[in-house]
Design a protein around this motif. Structure first.
Motif, PDB file in Angstrom:
ATOM      1  N   ALA A 100       0.812  -1.221   0.000  1.00 17.43           N
ATOM      2  CA  ALA A 100       0.000   0.000   0.000  1.00 17.43           C
ATOM      3  C   ALA A 100       0.846   1.272   0.000  1.00 17.43           C
ATOM      4  O   ALA A 100       0.309   2.371  -0.178  1.00 17.43           O
ATOM      5  N   SER A 101       2.140   1.124   0.192  1.00 23.80           N
ATOM      6  CA  SER A 101       3.009   2.293   0.312  1.00 23.80           C
ATOM      7  C   SER A 101       3.283   2.952  -1.046  1.00 23.80           C
ATOM      8  O   SER A 101       3.342   2.285  -2.079  1.00 23.80           O
ATOM      9  N   ARG A 102       3.459   4.279  -1.007  1.00 22.26           N
ATOM     10  CA  ARG A 102       3.847   5.012  -2.217  1.00 22.26           C
ATOM     11  C   ARG A 102       5.342   4.909  -2.467  1.00 22.26           C
ATOM     12  O   ARG A 102       5.805   5.236  -3.563  1.00 22.26           O
ATOM     13  N   THR A 103       6.079   4.472  -1.449  1.00 23.26           N
ATOM     14  CA  THR A 103       7.536   4.317  -1.591  1.00 23.26           C
ATOM     15  C   THR A 103       7.956   2.918  -1.151  1.00 23.26           C
ATOM     16  O   THR A 103       8.684   2.766  -0.164  1.00 23.26           O
ATOM     17  N   PRO A 104       7.506   1.863  -1.854  1.00 19.42           N
ATOM     18  CA  PRO A 104       7.851   0.495  -1.426  1.00 19.42           C
ATOM     19  C   PRO A 104       9.354   0.214  -1.488  1.00 19.42           C
ATOM     20  O   PRO A 104       9.844  -0.683  -0.813  1.00 19.42           O
ATOM     21  N   GLU A 105      10.071   1.003  -2.303  1.00 19.23           N
ATOM     22  CA  GLU A 105      11.517   0.783  -2.426  1.00 19.23           C
ATOM     23  C   GLU A 105      12.263   1.141  -1.147  1.00 19.23           C
ATOM     24  O   GLU A 105      13.422   0.731  -0.947  1.00 19.23           O
ATOM     25  N   MET A 106      11.615   1.894  -0.233  1.00 22.66           N
ATOM     26  CA  MET A 106      12.250   2.285   1.017  1.00 22.66           C
ATOM     27  C   MET A 106      12.150   1.200   2.085  1.00 22.66           C
ATOM     28  O   MET A 106      12.846   1.259   3.108  1.00 22.66           O
ATOM     29  N   GLY A 160      12.845  -2.064   4.060  1.00 18.75           N
ATOM     30  CA  GLY A 160      14.090  -2.802   4.235  1.00 18.75           C
ATOM     31  C   GLY A 160      15.269  -1.900   4.518  1.00 18.75           C
ATOM     32  O   GLY A 160      16.369  -2.376   4.810  1.00 18.75           O
ATOM     33  N   LYS A 161      15.031  -0.578   4.452  1.00 19.16           N
ATOM     34  CA  LYS A 161      16.106   0.379   4.685  1.00 19.16           C
ATOM     35  C   LYS A 161      15.904   1.197   5.960  1.00 19.16           C
ATOM     36  O   LYS A 161      16.663   2.106   6.250  1.00 19.16           O
ATOM     37  N   GLY A 162      14.830   0.871   6.703  1.00 18.10           N
ATOM     38  CA  GLY A 162      14.569   1.578   7.950  1.00 18.10           C
ATOM     39  C   GLY A 162      13.468   2.605   7.821  1.00 18.10           C
ATOM     40  O   GLY A 162      13.703   3.806   8.003  1.00 18.10           O
ATOM     41  N   ILE A 163      12.252   2.145   7.511  1.00 14.95           N
ATOM     42  CA  ILE A 163      11.104   3.041   7.338  1.00 14.95           C
ATOM     43  C   ILE A 163      10.088   2.772   8.453  1.00 14.95           C
ATOM     44  O   ILE A 163       9.917   1.624   8.891  1.00 14.95           O
ATOM     45  N   ASP A 164       9.445   3.839   8.915  1.00 16.03           N
ATOM     46  CA  ASP A 164       8.505   3.705  10.035  1.00 16.03           C
ATOM     47  C   ASP A 164       7.343   2.771   9.716  1.00 16.03           C
ATOM     48  O   ASP A 164       6.870   2.025  10.584  1.00 16.03           O
ATOM     49  N   ASP A 165       6.851   2.825   8.481  1.00 15.70           N
ATOM     50  CA  ASP A 165       5.630   2.099   8.109  1.00 15.70           C
ATOM     51  C   ASP A 165       5.710   0.609   8.434  1.00 15.70           C
ATOM     52  O   ASP A 165       4.777   0.027   9.002  1.00 15.70           O
ATOM     53  N   GLY A 166       6.829  -0.019   8.055  1.00 16.97           N
ATOM     54  CA  GLY A 166       6.983  -1.454   8.277  1.00 16.97           C
ATOM     55  C   GLY A 166       7.041  -1.813   9.749  1.00 16.97           C
ATOM     56  O   GLY A 166       6.520  -2.850  10.180  1.00 16.97           O
ATOM     57  N   LEU A 167       7.661  -0.939  10.551  1.00 17.50           N
ATOM     58  CA  LEU A 167       7.792  -1.192  11.985  1.00 17.50           C
ATOM     59  C   LEU A 167       6.427  -1.082  12.673  1.00 17.50           C
ATOM     60  O   LEU A 167       6.066  -1.927  13.508  1.00 17.50           O
ATOM     61  N   TRP A 168       5.660  -0.054  12.334  1.00 16.71           N
ATOM     62  CA  TRP A 168       4.310   0.085  12.878  1.00 16.71           C
ATOM     63  C   TRP A 168       3.457  -1.129  12.517  1.00 16.71           C
ATOM     64  O   TRP A 168       2.750  -1.684  13.365  1.00 16.71           O
ATOM     65  N   ALA A 169       3.503  -1.519  11.244  1.00 16.72           N
ATOM     66  CA  ALA A 169       2.664  -2.632  10.770  1.00 16.72           C
ATOM     67  C   ALA A 169       2.969  -3.918  11.520  1.00 16.72           C
ATOM     68  O   ALA A 169       2.066  -4.619  11.982  1.00 16.72           O
ATOM     69  N   SER A 170       4.241  -4.231  11.674  1.00 17.21           N
ATOM     70  CA  SER A 170       4.640  -5.484  12.322  1.00 17.21           C
ATOM     71  C   SER A 170       4.218  -5.519  13.784  1.00 17.21           C
ATOM     72  O   SER A 170       3.626  -6.496  14.257  1.00 17.21           O
ATOM     73  N   GLU A 171       4.499  -4.448  14.522  1.00 14.56           N
ATOM     74  CA  GLU A 171       4.264  -4.461  15.969  1.00 14.56           C
ATOM     75  C   GLU A 171       2.799  -4.267  16.353  1.00 14.56           C
ATOM     76  O   GLU A 171       2.346  -4.813  17.357  1.00 14.56           O
ATOM     77  N   VAL A 172       2.055  -3.502  15.571  1.00 14.14           N
ATOM     78  CA  VAL A 172       0.620  -3.377  15.862  1.00 14.14           C
ATOM     79  C   VAL A 172      -0.072  -4.718  15.627  1.00 14.14           C
ATOM     80  O   VAL A 172      -0.879  -5.184  16.435  1.00 14.14           O
ATOM     81  N   SER A 173       0.259  -5.356  14.504  1.00 14.69           N
ATOM     82  CA  SER A 173      -0.432  -6.598  14.130  1.00 14.69           C
ATOM     83  C   SER A 173      -0.118  -7.742  15.078  1.00 14.69           C
ATOM     84  O   SER A 173      -1.024  -8.495  15.471  1.00 14.69           O
ATOM     85  N   ASN A 174       1.157  -7.912  15.466  1.00 17.54           N
ATOM     86  CA  ASN A 174       1.467  -9.070  16.312  1.00 17.54           C
ATOM     87  C   ASN A 174       0.872  -8.940  17.711  1.00 17.54           C
ATOM     88  O   ASN A 174       0.553  -9.932  18.364  1.00 17.54           O
ATOM     89  N   ASN A 175       0.671  -7.730  18.188  1.00 16.84           N
ATOM     90  CA  ASN A 175       0.024  -7.549  19.489  1.00 16.84           C
ATOM     91  C   ASN A 175      -1.496  -7.590  19.369  1.00 16.84           C
ATOM     92  O   ASN A 175      -2.177  -8.005  20.311  1.00 16.84           O
ATOM     93  N   ALA A 176      -2.031  -7.175  18.231  1.00 19.96           N
ATOM     94  CA  ALA A 176      -3.472  -7.289  18.012  1.00 19.96           C
ATOM     95  C   ALA A 176      -3.899  -8.749  17.958  1.00 19.96           C
ATOM     96  O   ALA A 176      -5.037  -9.091  18.295  1.00 19.96           O
ATOM     97  N   ALA A 177      -2.986  -9.616  17.536  1.00 21.79           N
ATOM     98  CA  ALA A 177      -3.290 -11.054  17.465  1.00 21.79           C
ATOM     99  C   ALA A 177      -3.542 -11.647  18.847  1.00 21.79           C
ATOM    100  O   ALA A 177      -4.160 -12.714  18.957  1.00 21.79           O
ATOM    101  N   ILE A 178      -3.089 -10.970  19.905  1.00 24.99           N
ATOM    102  CA  ILE A 178      -3.319 -11.469  21.265  1.00 24.99           C
ATOM    103  C   ILE A 178      -4.806 -11.504  21.576  1.00 24.99           C
ATOM    104  O   ILE A 178      -5.362 -12.543  21.950  1.00 24.99           O
ATOM    105  N   GLY A 179      -5.472 -10.348  21.407  1.00 28.14           N
ATOM    106  CA  GLY A 179      -6.907 -10.306  21.655  1.00 28.14           C
ATOM    107  C   GLY A 179      -7.664 -11.197  20.696  1.00 28.14           C
ATOM    108  O   GLY A 179      -8.648 -11.847  21.070  1.00 28.14           O
TER     109      GLY A 179
END
Length: 497
Positions: A284-290, A292-311
């Motif tokens: 969904a990103s406008r800059t998918p090439e970024m 793997g290089k340290g972008i906020d979007d991927g970090l938010w997505a990973s950590e929100v989703s894995n904790n949402a899986a708890i509930g």
């Protein structure tokens, strides 16, 4: 009001408050250290809760779990090594940010994302569970058999490497669940005259043998690799502004819904949700090439989703009695020891315990966020715990836990036997999740199958009742769909050649 008074009573107890704090701290440590996880913390300390009250046991075990899942991102961000399977995708963005001197920002994102995922999944979970339980009252033994079968086949279908190995692991789990007295005529099955297993195989011995001891021994056999040094000098401040959070709201909501849904599916859990949410954020990103290089979007997505899986994983556990992931399977076993049975009747018989679970998830999310935000500079020291101290200590805890569950050495020898089984499975690259789920659900499958045959005496009823038919067809498709896709892909290749 009755439930509120019960929860307030539990959380005004000094002992329970101490268990809550200690559980979250231990969970964070287990989550942060590569090779350990919140699930292992729950497994190791579960026998210690058998002498506690059910409320104290729930508070301690849930705290271990929340701390472990939330703390998993620490090793991923600072070392580039996932603290647990739920933080694999976190590595892809968190560690590059650390190498760019943005460790504090990466940790702050992980802390806030974990908080959002855990807190709101608990709120939605408590709202949905009772509604799903009401629907479950209309289900008979045919539907429960189909649902449990579907849960196992879904885990088999996503088995890494080879689906047939997943099927073999699930079959072994079902076989192990049948050891002991038959539910109808009490005839001993596969006991070989040993009275210690007449009541079935001990859950703690099987879990610790297959999962904990085997992993410790295999890790020990690989030798001690030096742990990369982390830069503690950059762990200052928060590194985030409100605007950084607001701009991510679409990504946060999408990742939350992905984590909640995948957590709800039996056997999936946070290990899958973080990768799926990361891929969705990248697409969904406008800059998918970024990525793997340290972008906020991927970090938010990973950590929100894995904790949402708890509930999400707590919903099928509490409403249907079906574990959403490995940890909830252990929780079901621990609750059984305390005489509590999960499922549609749980809200009627043990509603106070159900609401205590979700309350503990929400309160632990808040406590963990506070502990992590103020303890960021301590994280590098947690990660420096030498393996040659850690692994023998965990091994001793496993042996003690196996003994105190029954004060019987038979469980210790049983655990060692299953440790050998676990090592063979690791060498043969057989997934352990299907075995665990099949072992937990085996008695439920057998009992509902026997009830169904007592009522009708025919297999066709499983396919003539609408809901049961959906579950049965879904189970069949989840097994054969990968093979069908493979054959169709080969046919397309031949036609295009």
């Amino acid at each position: 009001m009755e439930y509120v008074n019960f929860i307030l009573g539990e959380y005004t107890s000094i002992i329970n408050i101490m268990l809550w704090i200690i559980g979250n701290v231990i969970g964070i440590i287990f989550g942060a250290i590569p090779g350990l996880s919140g699930a292992m913390a729950v497994m190791l300390f579960m026998p210690l809760t058998f002498t506690m009250s059910s409320g104290s046991a729930i508070i301690f075990l849930i705290s271990l779990w929340i701390g472990g899942v939330s703390g998993g991102f620490i090793g991923s961000v600072l070392l580039g090594i996932p603290g647990s399977p739920s933080s694999v995708a976190t590595c892809w963005e968190g560690y590059p940010m650390t190498k760019k001197g943005l460790a504090s920002r990466a940790l702050s994102i992980g802390i806030l994302a974990s908080f959002v995922g855990s807190l709101f999944s608990a709120i939605i979970g408590v709202m949905l569970s009772q509604q799903i339980a009401k629907i479950a009252f209309a289900m008979g033994p045919w539907e429960y058999f189909g649902l449990c079968l579907l849960a196992i086949t879904l885990v088999i279908a996503i088995s890494k490497g080879n689906m047939f190995k997943g099927l073999a692991a699930a079959s072994l789990g079902l076989l192990l669940s049948s050891v002991g007295a038959s539910p109808i005529d009490a005839v001993a099955r596969f006991t070989f005259g040993n009275i210690n297993i007449y009541g079935g195989l001990n859950l703690t011995a099987v879990l610790m043998g297959v999962f904990a001891i085997s992993s410790i021994i295999v890790d020990f056999s690989k030798g001690y690799e030096p742990i990369p040094k982390s830069d503690s000098a950059s762990l200052k401040g928060i590194g985030l502004k409100m605007a950084d959070i607001v701009t991510q709201w679409v990504n946060i909501v999408r990742s939350f819904l992905i984590g909640l849904w995948i957590g709800f599916l039996p056997g999936m859990g946070a290990g899958l949700s973080n990768v799926v949410a990361y891929s969705a954020a990248k697409n969904a990103s406008r800059t998918p090439e970024m990525f793997g290089k340290g972008i906020d979007d991927g970090l938010w997505a990973s950590e929100v989703s894995n904790n949402a899986a708890i509930g999400g994983s707590l919903i099928p556990m509490t409403a249907l009695g079906i574990p959403g992931d490995t940890t909830t399977a252990m929780l079901i076993g621990a609750l059984t020891i305390h005489g509590l049975e999960m499922g549609p009747m749980a809200f009627t018989n043990s509603g106070d315990i159900i609401y205590l679970m979700y309350t503990t998830v929400a309160l632990s999310a808040i406590l963990v966020a506070i502990l992590q935000m103020f303890g960021k500079r301590v994280f590098p020291y947690i990660l420096r715990v030498p393996n040659h101290f850690l692994q023998p200590s965990l091994l001793v805890i496993c042996l003690i836990s196996a003994y105190i569950t029954s004060s019987n050495m038979a469980n210790v020898w049983l655990m060692i036997l299953f440790a050998i089984v676990g090592i063979v499975m690791i060498i043969g690259k057989m997934p352990s999740s299907p075995l665990l789920l099949a072992f937990i659900l085996g008695p439920t499958i057998e009992q509902n199958m026997l009830k169904a045959f007592q009522y009708t005496g025919t297999v066709s009823t499983f396919f003539t009742r609408p809901v049961s038919a959906v579950f049965m067809i879904g189970a069949i498709l989840s097994i054969f769909a990968p093979a069908v896709r493979y054959v169709l892909a080969r046919i397309r290749q031949q036609l295009s050649a």
